[in-house]
Design a protein around this motif. Structure first.
Motif, PDB file in Angstrom:
ATOM      1  N   ALA A   1       0.828  -1.210   0.000  1.00 47.16           N
ATOM      2  CA  ALA A   1       0.000   0.000   0.000  1.00 47.16           C
ATOM      3  C   ALA A   1       0.859   1.256   0.000  1.00 47.16           C
TER       4      ALA A   1
ATOM      5  N   SER B   1      -5.056  -1.630  -3.930  1.00 49.58           N
ATOM      6  CA  SER B   1      -4.017  -2.157  -3.038  1.00 49.58           C
ATOM      7  C   SER B   1      -4.525  -3.375  -2.283  1.00 49.58           C
TER       8      SER B   1
ATOM      9  N   LEU C   1      -5.007  -0.170   5.503  1.00 48.89           N
ATOM     10  CA  LEU C   1      -5.310   0.649   4.336  1.00 48.89           C
ATOM     11  C   LEU C   1      -5.824   2.022   4.734  1.00 48.89           C
TER      12      LEU C   1
END
Length: 311
Positions: A139, A184, A254
């Motif tokens: 990420a 991602s 994330l």
């Protein structure tokens, strides 16, 4: 599920109490002028000095009535605090889930059908790299390359504050903010699904009913669409529920990396700020979502496989 939820509630409550400080410690950091006497009076008023079993009974009673408590850092009910963030997390998780299946299913079918081909080796190689790459590392690389270096996508938030809410530009901007975190999460999540589907197709290709269909002269394309792929999808369908549970943990990384205002980001902030009412509420919600995902997997598997219903 009920005994599991009860056990989870006990563990969450005890772990929260074992952490340094209490629900008012975070408020003391925000307001250092508060004297010790006022702090003790507030603790007594809120029942934080009561025995643990009394505090647990009071907390679980409020929880059963849908009252998640009060956030002492944000000075508002936890229900209201989560209402503005839960939607963002659900949308992000749904996008990751859809992208994961859109990417993994065609790659898994192609890899299983044309085993040991160049495409198969490329897909398997991608899967192994994906399995070996931590989500937070991937990420960060995606954020640096496509957010900072190329500037193709926003580097944080869920929508530009300057865009008027409810307009077409508003929804386009929200989608633009979703692209990087969704990709991602999806590109890392596809690995297990691809390999599992590939192995299922390889095992199904050598079964007797497939050999019988070939002996009868059934076209190869129909054998794959009607027999091999359909039967290989039975365990893959059950993966849906488990994918949901995996998204819960992944959203924490994330949302923190992409500064996405969801429940995962709020969870980490609440731990550092010692906002225990928010932490316990989020852990209970995550535990409930995990159990519901497992139940959903069982329901889907029994729906697509009649043998389980007969057993």
């Amino acid at each position: 599920m009920i005994p599991q939820l009860f056990l989870l509630s006990v563990l969450v409550f005890l772990l929260a109490k074992a952490m340094p400080g209490d629900a008012l410690t975070g408020q003391l950091v925000q307001n250092p002028q508060m004297d010790a006497q006022t702090l003790n009076e507030l603790r007594q008023k809120l029942g934080l000095t009561d025995p643990l079993y009394v505090q647990y009974a009071s907390w679980i009673q409020r929880l059963l009535h849908g009252d998640l408590g009060l956030s002492y850092v944000h000075q508002q009910p936890v229900n209201d605090l989560l209402a503005g963030r839960m939607g963002n997390t659900i949308v992000l998780s749904a996008c990751i889930l859809v992208l994961t299946y859109l990417i993994a299913v065609p790659l898994g079918i192609a890899s299983g059908r044309w085993t040991d081909s160049g495409a198969d080796k490329l897909i398997v190689g991608y899967s192994y790299v994906s399995l070996a790459t931590p989500l937070f590392i991937f990420a960060i690389v995606m954020l640096f390359v496509f957010g900072f270096a190329l500037g193709w996508f926003p580097t944080g938030g869920s929508v530009d504050i300057q865009v008027e809410q409810g307009t077409f530009a508003y929804y386009i901007d929200k989608i633009n903010h979703l692209v990087l975190p969704s990709l991602s999460g999806a590109l890392i999540s596809t690995a297990g699904l691809i390999l599992y589907l590939r192995n299922e197709i390889i095992e199904t290709k050598i079964k007797d009913f497939v050999k019988t269909a070939r002996a009868k002269g059934v076209p190869e394309s129909r054998i794959y669409s009607r027999h091999i792929v359909r039967n290989s999808f039975l365990p893959i369908a059950a993966f849906l529920g488990y994918e949901i549970t995996g998204l819960i943990g992944g959203s924490i990384f994330l949302e923190s990396i992409f500064s996405y205002p969801g429940m995962g980001q709020l969870f980490l902030q609440s731990i550092t700020q010692r906002d225990y009412s928010v932490v316990t509420a989020l852990v209970m919600i995550s535990g409930l979502a995990t159990l519901m995902g497992t139940l959903l997997s069982d329901i889907i598997l029994s729906a697509v496989d009649p043998r389980i219903r007969m057993e």
